[in-house]
Each structure stands twice: as C-alpha cells, then as structure tokens.
Design an enzyme around this catalytic site. Structure first.
Site, PDB file in Angstrom:
ATOM      1  N   GLU A 251       0.010  -9.534  -0.524  1.00  0.00           N
ATOM      2  CA  GLU A 251      -1.359  -9.933  -0.156  1.00  0.00           C
ATOM      3  C   GLU A 251      -2.274  -9.956  -1.380  1.00  0.00           C
ATOM      4  O   GLU A 251      -3.130 -10.829  -1.504  1.00  0.00           O
ATOM      5  CB  GLU A 251      -1.908  -8.963   0.899  1.00  0.00           C
TER       6      GLU A 251
ATOM      7  N   GLY B  52       0.990  -5.167   0.948  1.00  0.00           N
ATOM      8  CA  GLY B  52      -0.257  -5.312   0.202  1.00  0.00           C
ATOM      9  C   GLY B  52      -0.043  -5.901  -1.190  1.00  0.00           C
ATOM     10  O   GLY B  52      -0.962  -6.491  -1.757  1.00  0.00           O
TER      11      GLY B  52
ATOM     12  N   ALA C 160       0.859  -1.179   0.000  1.00  0.00           N
ATOM     13  CA  ALA C 160       0.000   0.000   0.000  1.00  0.00           C
ATOM     14  C   ALA C 160       0.897   1.232   0.000  1.00  0.00           C
ATOM     15  O   ALA C 160       2.057   1.166   0.426  1.00  0.00           O
ATOM     16  CB  ALA C 160      -0.902  -0.010   1.223  1.00  0.00           C
TER      17      ALA C 160
ATOM     18  N   GLU D  24       5.549  -5.071   6.855  1.00  0.00           N
ATOM     19  CA  GLU D  24       4.798  -4.042   7.588  1.00  0.00           C
ATOM     20  C   GLU D  24       5.372  -3.771   8.976  1.00  0.00           C
ATOM     21  O   GLU D  24       5.336  -2.656   9.475  1.00  0.00           O
ATOM     22  CB  GLU D  24       3.319  -4.439   7.702  1.00  0.00           C
TER      23      GLU D  24
HETATM   24  N1  DAK Z   1       4.573   3.385  -0.711  1.00  0.00           N
HETATM   25  C1  DAK Z   1       4.922   4.585  -1.249  1.00  0.00           C
HETATM   26  N2  DAK Z   1       6.031   4.764  -2.004  1.00  0.00           N
HETATM   27  C2  DAK Z   1       6.805   3.701  -2.209  1.00  0.00           C
HETATM   28  C3  DAK Z   1       6.537   2.419  -1.680  1.00  0.00           C
HETATM   29  C4  DAK Z   1       5.343   2.279  -0.892  1.00  0.00           C
HETATM   30  N3  DAK Z   1       4.929   1.117  -0.375  1.00  0.00           N
HETATM   31  N4  DAK Z   1       7.513   1.572  -2.056  1.00  0.00           N
HETATM   32  C5  DAK Z   1       8.371   2.276  -2.801  1.00  0.00           C
HETATM   33  N5  DAK Z   1       7.955   3.563  -2.906  1.00  0.00           N
HETATM   34  C6  DAK Z   1       8.608   4.676  -3.608  1.00  0.00           C
HETATM   35  C7  DAK Z   1       9.839   5.159  -2.850  1.00  0.00           C
HETATM   36  O1  DAK Z   1       9.465   6.040  -1.821  1.00  0.00           O
HETATM   37  C8  DAK Z   1      10.616   5.835  -3.967  1.00  0.00           C
HETATM   38  O2  DAK Z   1      10.039   7.078  -4.208  1.00  0.00           O
HETATM   39  P1  DAK Z   1      10.968   8.430  -4.347  1.00  0.00           P
HETATM   40  O3  DAK Z   1      11.795   8.479  -3.105  1.00  0.00           O
HETATM   41  O4  DAK Z   1      11.771   8.142  -5.589  1.00  0.00           O
HETATM   42  O5  DAK Z   1       9.971   9.521  -4.509  1.00  0.00           O
HETATM   43  C9  DAK Z   1      10.313   4.947  -5.172  1.00  0.00           C
HETATM   44  O6  DAK Z   1       9.122   4.226  -4.860  1.00  0.00           O
HETATM   45  C10 DAK Z   1      11.408   3.939  -5.461  1.00  0.00           C
HETATM   46  O7  DAK Z   1      11.627   3.193  -4.277  1.00  0.00           O
HETATM   47  P2  DAK Z   1      13.088   2.960  -3.651  1.00  0.00           P
HETATM   48  O8  DAK Z   1      13.981   4.110  -3.974  1.00  0.00           O
HETATM   49  O9  DAK Z   1      12.897   2.600  -2.235  1.00  0.00           O
HETATM   50  O10 DAK Z   1      13.560   1.697  -4.513  1.00  0.00           O
HETATM   51  P3  DAK Z   1      14.553   0.529  -4.070  1.00  0.00           P
HETATM   52  O11 DAK Z   1      14.790  -0.269  -5.318  1.00  0.00           O
HETATM   53  O12 DAK Z   1      15.733   1.057  -3.326  1.00  0.00           O
HETATM   54  O13 DAK Z   1      13.704  -0.363  -3.031  1.00  0.00           O
HETATM   55  C11 DAK Z   1      11.722  -1.525  -2.251  1.00  0.00           C
HETATM   56  C12 DAK Z   1      12.549  -1.022  -3.450  1.00  0.00           C
HETATM   57  C13 DAK Z   1      10.426  -2.075  -2.776  1.00  0.00           C
HETATM   58  C14 DAK Z   1      12.510  -2.663  -1.528  1.00  0.00           C
HETATM   59  C15 DAK Z   1      11.521  -0.352  -1.240  1.00  0.00           C
HETATM   60  O14 DAK Z   1      10.958   0.755  -1.969  1.00  0.00           O
HETATM   61  C16 DAK Z   1      10.593  -0.672  -0.114  1.00  0.00           C
HETATM   62  O15 DAK Z   1      10.994  -1.302   0.880  1.00  0.00           O
HETATM   63  N6  DAK Z   1       9.323  -0.213  -0.192  1.00  0.00           N
HETATM   64  C17 DAK Z   1       8.353  -0.312   0.889  1.00  0.00           C
HETATM   65  C18 DAK Z   1       7.874  -1.723   1.086  1.00  0.00           C
HETATM   66  C19 DAK Z   1       6.900  -1.817   2.227  1.00  0.00           C
HETATM   67  O16 DAK Z   1       7.186  -1.518   3.404  1.00  0.00           O
HETATM   68  N7  DAK Z   1       5.674  -2.244   1.918  1.00  0.00           N
HETATM   69  C20 DAK Z   1       4.616  -2.432   2.904  1.00  0.00           C
HETATM   70  C21 DAK Z   1       3.730  -1.184   2.918  1.00  0.00           C
HETATM   71  S1  DAK Z   1       2.367  -1.318   4.057  1.00  0.00           S
HETATM   72  C22 DAK Z   1      -5.215  -2.807   3.935  1.00  0.00           C
HETATM   73  C23 DAK Z   1      -4.796  -2.985   2.650  1.00  0.00           C
HETATM   74  C24 DAK Z   1      -3.453  -3.028   2.370  1.00  0.00           C
HETATM   75  C25 DAK Z   1      -2.534  -2.834   3.364  1.00  0.00           C
HETATM   76  C26 DAK Z   1      -2.957  -2.651   4.646  1.00  0.00           C
HETATM   77  C27 DAK Z   1      -4.308  -2.618   4.943  1.00  0.00           C
HETATM   78  N8  DAK Z   1      -6.600  -2.802   4.262  1.00  0.00           N
HETATM   79  C28 DAK Z   1      -7.555  -3.253   3.289  1.00  0.00           C
HETATM   80  C29 DAK Z   1      -7.066  -2.494   5.600  1.00  0.00           C
HETATM   81  C30 DAK Z   1      -1.121  -2.867   3.032  1.00  0.00           C
HETATM   82  C31 DAK Z   1      -0.170  -2.264   3.750  1.00  0.00           C
HETATM   83  C32 DAK Z   1       1.200  -2.205   3.185  1.00  0.00           C
HETATM   84  O17 DAK Z   1       1.480  -2.750   2.141  1.00  0.00           O
END
Ligand code: DAK
Length: 257
Positions: A111, A108, A65, A131
């Site tokens: 998921e 997400g 997300a 997360e």
């Molecule tokens: N959200 C927003 N931006 C994101 C992002 C994310 N999840 N993942 C990556 N980006 C953005 C980065 O901020 C960066 O943007 P700029 O800084 O260039 O503006 C750009 O994408 C490129 O990312 P990186 O520079 O970080 O690229 P790398 O190759 O170094 O790393 C990576 C790639 C995928 C390993 C890293 O970006 C990363 O760790 N991303 C976050 C992963 C994460 O924590 N995901 C979990 C998010 S929480 C629900 C439904 C869904 C959910 C919950 C509830 N309900 C129905 C109730 C889901 C929750 C989640 O998924």
C-alpha cells in the site's frame, strides 16, 4: 531528527529514504512510519531536492505493518494512535516520490508503494495484500488504490485469495513503471528519479496534482483542476524561460519560480 529505522542519502538532486528494520523485514511500526514521513517531508521542503525515492532492502521493501505491535490493539487504541492520519501524510508530499521496490512489498508495504507516485521494481519484487491470512483486510488504501489501478477482479483475487503479483505482472498490470535487474536496482531508480528532478519544479508539482485529481474527482472537476494548474503556470518564470529556450533552441534553465 535522529532516525533509528530509516537511513537517508542525497544523490545529486534525489533524496533517498531507506527503510531500515532488517530484523523485521522492514515492517512498519509506529517509529518507522513517523520517521519515513518526517524524512520525506524534510526532502519535500529542501530546494536542492527535485525528487525522492523510498526503498527497502534487496530482500524486502516492506512486509507490511508490524503485526507484533498491533496484535493486541483495540479499535479505540488504533484510532486514538492516529494511525490513519499518520499514513495519510504521504498525500501531502508535493514532489514526486518513486518507490524502488525489491523483494517483498506486502500489506502496508504494498500500500505504501502504491501511494507513491511511481514504482521502479527489481525483478525479485513481489506485491501482495495478505491481510486476509491474519484475519483482517488492507487498511492503508489497498482495496481502493489497487481497484483503480488494476481493476476489480484482480484486486479481489489479491485481497481475498492472497494472490501475489510478480514484478513482471506488476509491470503488465500497470503497477510498476519499470522492472530492472536486482543488482543495481537502486541506481536504476536514481537515474529514473534524476530525470524527474531535472524537470521544471512547479510544473512537475502541478502535473502531480492534476494527475491525482483523476483518481479523486469526477472528470469535470478533474478537467477544471488541470486547466487551473495549466493557467497558473503562466505566472511562473519557468514557463517564460521554457518557451523562450525552445524558441532560442537551447536548454532551459529552471529556477523553480
Ligand atoms: N510484522 C512484524 N514482524 C514481521 C513482519 C510483520 N509484518 N513480517 C516479517 N516479520 C518478522 C518475522 O516475524 C521474523 O521475525 P523473528 O521471528 O525473526 O523475530 C522476521 O521478520 C523475518 O521474517 P520471516 O522469518 O517470516 O522471513 P521469511 O523470509 O520466511 O518470510 C515474509 C518473509 C515477508 C513472506 C513473511 O515474514 C511474512 O509473511 N510476513 C508477514 C506479511 C504480512 O502478513 N503482512 C501484512 C501485515 S498487516 C493501516 C495502515 C497499515 C495497515 C493497516 C492499517 N491504517 C492506516 C489504518 C497494514 C496492515 C498490514 O500490513
């Protein structure tokens, strides 16, 4: 509907929905969630489509997300935005949805892939629930679907210790149906989906419904669902055609009726 964050394409009887927010690793903001499910629902209604694929880019299926969009949200805002209901639309899709996953499938994104019916993964696919590293837990079914698929202990490790699974591990643990080379991974997924699309449409739908019952009900209830679906198919032209074609030693001609 004009889409800004997904691309759609039809190949044969396969409808493809491609997540297209490369600047954010295909992170699901509200627009992307709405567009993905709109596109899937449109293909679901289209008689010319037999199966669907959701995919991202080679580098990222989806990184979860959109963290930037929800960072400041209150619980009330999350609930009133209907986020859960929006993600749950995947459960209303009747046709088979194959996730073609390459690169990151995180949070997400993981998921969402798990809530599809089958997964074709490229060799670079990585599945994770990170997360906990941002102070929350999975919220779109990760704890439940993973625990049912791969068992409690490995799920705990993924959810609590941020263990990421490689494509080979995803295959080994039953998350991925196939692992294919990165180059041409979408073509491989399309070939996989074409085979699904060539099946009797109503039987495919009833089969999906029955298999899903195994995850949602008791064995007794699940067996009832299976039997009901089995008997119901005897009211279809396709059942008569399928059995007749077998006896006449020819290929069946499905009508979806
Ligand atoms: N959200 C927003 N931006 C994101 C992002 C994310 N999840 N993942 C990556 N980006 C953005 C980065 O901020 C960066 O943007 P700029 O800084 O260039 O503006 C750009 O994408 C490129 O990312 P990186 O520079 O970080 O690229 P790398 O190759 O170094 O790393 C990576 C790639 C995928 C390993 C890293 O970006 C990363 O760790 N991303 C976050 C992963 C994460 O924590 N995901 C979990 C998010 S929480 C629900 C439904 C869904 C959910 C919950 C509830 N309900 C129905 C109730 C889901 C929750 C989640 O998924």
């Amino acid at each position: 509907m004009e889409y800004t964050s997904v691309l759609t394409e039809v190949r044969g009887r396969v409808g493809i929905v491609k997540l297209n927010r490369p600047q954010a690793m295909n992170a699901f903001n509200m627009t992307l969630v709405a567009e993905v499910f709109d596109a899937l629902e449109a293909f679901d209604k289209d008689e010319n489509i037999g199966a669907m694929i959701v995919t991202g880019s080679e580098k990222a299926f989806a990184a979860g997300a959109d963290i930037k969009e929800m960072a400041e949200a209150s619980p009330f805002e999350m609930i009133s935005q209907g986020r859960v209901e929006k993600w749950d639309r995947i459960r209303g899709i009747k046709k088979i949805v194959v996730a073609a996953v390459s690169g990151w499938a995180l949070g997400g994104g993981c998921e969402f892939a798990l809530s599809c019916d089958m997964i074709v993964a490229s060799e670079s696919a990585k599945f994770g629930q990170p997360e906990i590293t941002i102070g929350v837990i999975p919220g779109a079914g990760g704890t439940q679907r993973l625990a049912r698929l791969i068992g409690k202990n490995l799920t705990m490790e993924m959810v609590i210790n941020n263990r990421t699974l490689t494509a080979a591990e995803a295959l080994q643990f039953g998350i991925a149906n196939r692992v294919v080379p990165v180059e041409g991974y979408l073509d491989a997924a399309v070939a996989f989906a074409e085979e699904i699309a060539s099946r009797a449409p109503l039987a495919t739908r009833m089969a999906k419904d029955a298999v899903n019952a195994a995850f949602e009900t008791t064995l007794t209830e699940g067996l009832k669902t299976e039997k009901r679906n089995f008997y119901m198919l005897f009211s279809t032209e396709d059942q008569k055609e399928g059995m007749k074609a077998f006896i006449e030693k020819r290929k069946p001609n499905w009508k979806g009726k």
